[in-house]
Design an enzyme around this catalytic site. Sequence first.
Site, PDB file in Angstrom:
ATOM      1  N   GLU A  65       2.674  -0.656   4.938  1.00 50.87           N
ATOM      2  CA  GLU A  65       2.013   0.593   4.333  1.00 50.87           C
ATOM      3  C   GLU A  65       3.573   1.213   3.806  1.00 50.87           C
ATOM      4  O   GLU A  65       4.057   1.201   5.215  1.00 50.87           O
ATOM      5  CB  GLU A  65       1.044   0.713   5.287  1.00 50.87           C
ATOM      6  CG  GLU A  65       0.007   0.572   5.388  1.00 50.87           C
ATOM      7  CD  GLU A  65      -0.425   1.663   4.777  1.00 50.87           C
ATOM      8  OE1 GLU A  65      -0.720   2.211   4.170  1.00 50.87           O
ATOM      9  OE2 GLU A  65      -2.571   0.893   4.363  1.00 50.87           O
ATOM     10  N   HIS A 119       1.143  -1.292  -0.317  1.00 52.27           N
ATOM     11  CA  HIS A 119       0.099  -0.217   0.212  1.00 52.27           C
ATOM     12  C   HIS A 119       0.906   0.969   0.273  1.00 52.27           C
ATOM     13  O   HIS A 119       1.955   1.037   0.110  1.00 52.27           O
ATOM     14  CB  HIS A 119      -0.465   0.468   1.445  1.00 52.27           C
ATOM     15  CG  HIS A 119      -1.551  -1.295   1.675  1.00 52.27           C
ATOM     16  ND1 HIS A 119      -3.407  -0.864   2.026  1.00 52.27           N
ATOM     17  CD2 HIS A 119      -1.105  -2.171   1.639  1.00 52.27           C
ATOM     18  CE1 HIS A 119      -3.619  -1.935   1.881  1.00 52.27           C
ATOM     19  NE2 HIS A 119      -1.974  -3.064   2.701  1.00 52.27           N
TER      20      HIS A 119
END
Length: 265
Positions: A107, A42
Amino acid sequence: MSLPDTPIPALLSAPDSPCVDSLMPSPNFGPRRAKVDMLVLHYTGMASADAAIDLLRTPSSEVSCHYVVREDGRVVQMVAEAARAWHAGRSSWEGVSDTNSRSIGIEIVNGGHDFGLPDFPAVQIAAVIALCADILTRQAIRADRVLAHSDVAPARKRDPGENFPWGALHAAGIGHLVSPSRVEGGRFFMLGDAGEPVAALKAMLALYGYGIDLTDAYDTETADVVAAFQRHFRPAKVDGVADAATILTLRDLIATRPGEAPAVT
């Protein structure tokens, strides 16, 4: 094979990876219901790393991830790999909808589309590569199941975006990639088209893993899936139109895909 619900692991107390620089435990996790066989990348899509980490640690946000990689390459672990972090949301790959139970979520700090798609610093990508490589030494994850958030949730998500250097990861032995076909003229399919060729295209996308209804209509869902495919595998032009280069790149990915798809559980 599905695993029975296991007791919820304790709050993170020790790193799973030697790549980790610090622990910032998030309370947003639960028990896994399946064996890990996916790695999902992500971008944070926020103004700063601190803002993203704060959100990922806020109980009311109901979001989290296993790791955050800062712009300077420092790696923060937030949820133990044994636990189910809440990073993918509504998603699907190879017919399985509970992506969170099957995946580790990373992330990568980057403002993303809302902040002008800034480049990913080289030191950050080096850290992502090192972390992914370490995870892959411990988890049985096929190359073609190292995915973008946009791959598993194409109608909702665009991260980590068309600027993410998947080629650098692939050169380091991470993920599945082929040289994308060159964007040129020729026949293409787009929103509003219908017929057997569109049905064949959608069957190819589903065969690779994308969640898509197998109709003969090139609808909004199809355009979203094609755009997600382009972001990851043919980023030179991301428009949701299935031109010849998109279709040929998809063909080559299917032909070189490693192994068999895991059984749907």
